[in-house]
Write an enzyme that holds these catalytic residues in place. Sequence first.
Site, PDB file in Angstrom:
ATOM      1  N   GLU A   1       0.826  -1.225   0.000  1.00 58.20           N
ATOM      2  CA  GLU A   1       0.000   0.000   0.000  1.00 58.20           C
ATOM      3  C   GLU A   1       0.851   1.262   0.000  1.00 58.20           C
ATOM      4  O   GLU A   1       0.655   2.174   0.797  1.00 58.20           O
ATOM      5  CB  GLU A   1      -0.934  -0.005   1.220  1.00 58.20           C
ATOM      6  CG  GLU A   1      -1.945  -1.102   1.189  1.00 58.20           C
ATOM      7  CD  GLU A   1      -3.140  -0.820   2.084  1.00 58.20           C
ATOM      8  OE1 GLU A   1      -3.030   0.020   2.990  1.00 58.20           O
ATOM      9  OE2 GLU A   1      -4.190  -1.427   1.870  1.00 58.20           O
TER      10      GLU A   1
ATOM     11  N   GLU B   1      -5.877  -8.296  -0.843  1.00 59.82           N
ATOM     12  CA  GLU B   1      -6.548  -7.939   0.417  1.00 59.82           C
ATOM     13  C   GLU B   1      -8.001  -7.577   0.142  1.00 59.82           C
ATOM     14  O   GLU B   1      -8.263  -6.668  -0.641  1.00 59.82           O
ATOM     15  CB  GLU B   1      -5.883  -6.736   1.112  1.00 59.82           C
ATOM     16  CG  GLU B   1      -4.552  -7.019   1.733  1.00 59.82           C
ATOM     17  CD  GLU B   1      -4.015  -5.838   2.513  1.00 59.82           C
ATOM     18  OE1 GLU B   1      -4.811  -5.024   3.014  1.00 59.82           O
ATOM     19  OE2 GLU B   1      -2.783  -5.721   2.602  1.00 59.82           O
TER      20      GLU B   1
HETATM   21  C1  BGP Z   1      -4.700  -2.403   4.902  1.00 57.80           C
HETATM   22  C2  BGP Z   1      -3.351  -3.004   5.312  1.00 57.80           C
HETATM   23  C3  BGP Z   1      -3.436  -4.285   6.062  1.00 57.80           C
HETATM   24  C4  BGP Z   1      -4.685  -4.436   6.922  1.00 57.80           C
HETATM   25  C5  BGP Z   1      -5.929  -3.800   6.309  1.00 57.80           C
HETATM   26  C6  BGP Z   1      -7.118  -3.790   7.251  1.00 57.80           C
HETATM   27  O1  BGP Z   1      -4.562  -1.053   4.697  1.00 57.80           O
HETATM   28  O2  BGP Z   1      -2.570  -3.276   4.139  1.00 57.80           O
HETATM   29  O3  BGP Z   1      -2.242  -4.369   6.830  1.00 57.80           O
HETATM   30  O4  BGP Z   1      -4.453  -4.000   8.199  1.00 57.80           O
HETATM   31  O5  BGP Z   1      -5.666  -2.489   5.914  1.00 57.80           O
HETATM   32  O6  BGP Z   1      -7.020  -2.669   8.119  1.00 57.80           O
HETATM   33  P1  BGP Z   1      -7.231  -2.882   9.689  1.00 57.80           P
HETATM   34  O7  BGP Z   1      -6.259  -3.932  10.090  1.00 57.80           O
HETATM   35  O8  BGP Z   1      -6.988  -1.576  10.312  1.00 57.80           O
HETATM   36  O9  BGP Z   1      -8.668  -3.345   9.839  1.00 57.80           O
END
Ligand code: BGP
Length: 492
Positions: free
Chosen positions: A187, A391
């Site tokens: 990201e 993701e």
């Molecule tokens: C994205 C990241 C992940 C993951 C996801 C969900 O931005 O790449 O690392 O964390 O977000 O976010 P969160 O864990 O805050 O729910």
Amino acid sequence: MTTGFPKNFMWGGAVAANQCEGAYLEGGKGINATDVLVGIIAEGTHPSIKWNEETKRYEPCYNPDKVYLSHDAVDFYHRYKEDLELMAGMGFNAFRTSISWARIFPNGDEVEPNEEGLKFYDDLFSEMRRLGMEPVITLSHYETPLHLLTEYGGWANEKMIDFWLRYVETVFTRYKDLVKCWLTFNEINNLFRIPFAAGAMLDINPSDVNEPISGLTIKQKYQGAHYVFVANAKTVELCHKIIPDAQIGCMLSLSHIVSYPYSCNPEDVFGAMQFQRNHYLWSDVMCRGEYPAYIHRIWEENNCKPIIKEGDLEVIKNNPCQFIAFSYYMSAVFKDGVGMAAGTGGAKGAKNPYLTMYSPEPWTWPVDPKGLRYLCNVLTDRYRLPLFIVENGIGLDDQANENGEYIDTFRMEYIKMHLSEIKEAIHDGCDIMGYLYWGPFDIVSAGTGEMKKRYGFVHIDRNNDGTGTLKRTKKKSYEYYKKVIASNGEDL
Ligand code: BGP
């Protein structure tokens, strides 16, 4: 014409070292940024490191004795065999995680790597392969060694390119027979969100709660972004040289692209396009191999044109990424100059009146499956490259019923809706490599530093206060996703 999921579709899940491994000081590992930041995001207070204009250095302002949930996380470091067996039980043919840079180079500027760290990932990637899973490995998931931030100022310093390439060459050489699918910076657009939000230059997951984490000028940010573009291109070049049969892609947070104009008002439409360009910039350079035409006006109006050295543009041109990996969770609207604000668990600007989908607490992100089909189509039209959804998922405060069962119905609904739209996108002509569900077992949230946003098909008994037995328990969605994979996405 392809309808349905291709035969070689990659089905699996994704995590990040800092959100699941724990053992943050074991095996010779050094401190990385997320060891002192995630919790602070949770606290919503001062950033862990602050740029001091006088000393031209970052000054740590974190409590080195404070314990954060990510320090032990869910102990994947010691329990990965059990967890990978559970993943194999669903039929995964791919699994994504990251290498924690500070396990390989504890401070980041050493010449010799830490053998204990290298050995851990040897064992981890070998176990994945033994269980029939293709390792999909992220080189940096916000896990920059803290020393590189405090001593050198992170990506604001050109020296980072060499430290980064030393780390990359080490792991490519070590794992060339085990890993054939690599992602560079997780990201990266989220980290350097420019210029609308002061994303952190520290290669750590920013949050609007802690703005400005980096305190850097916009000129330093665009200079740092240029260093990252050069580093990314040289990483692609090294990958082709050391592992010729591997594929390597960029990884972007592309929910940002699905920031719809709030109205047909040309101001909203044009503003949304400009907002999206702050995120397209990354894939434009990393995948097209050159800066886009629109960047020149941004550089001029913000007086932030980076110093571009002899050979930089050539190495960027000659080493484009081979695919675009991305995260997609939600969509947003762009209104009155404000679009998606990642890291704060929701879109700023206005709520989308057409998205009445139930978004349970603590999730709050607007659920928009159609936005994923839209995204795959616009990316295909823009880049004509393979796309890899690495993701997608939903974090819920899953609670057991009186029989100790986790009936996570909405998670199954969420997956069904998104996979249905991916199927449509494939039929639209998009070349989609795979679907890696985010957080196949419960892990620490990047945005909150807590456990209450549970994404997993497997519940892990770990609470926000650090208590819990770490017991793993299958949720109802475990059998659902197993069925989906067994039917190659036909039985949703
Ligand atoms: C994205 C990241 C992940 C993951 C996801 C969900 O931005 O790449 O690392 O964390 O977000 O976010 P969160 O864990 O805050 O729910």
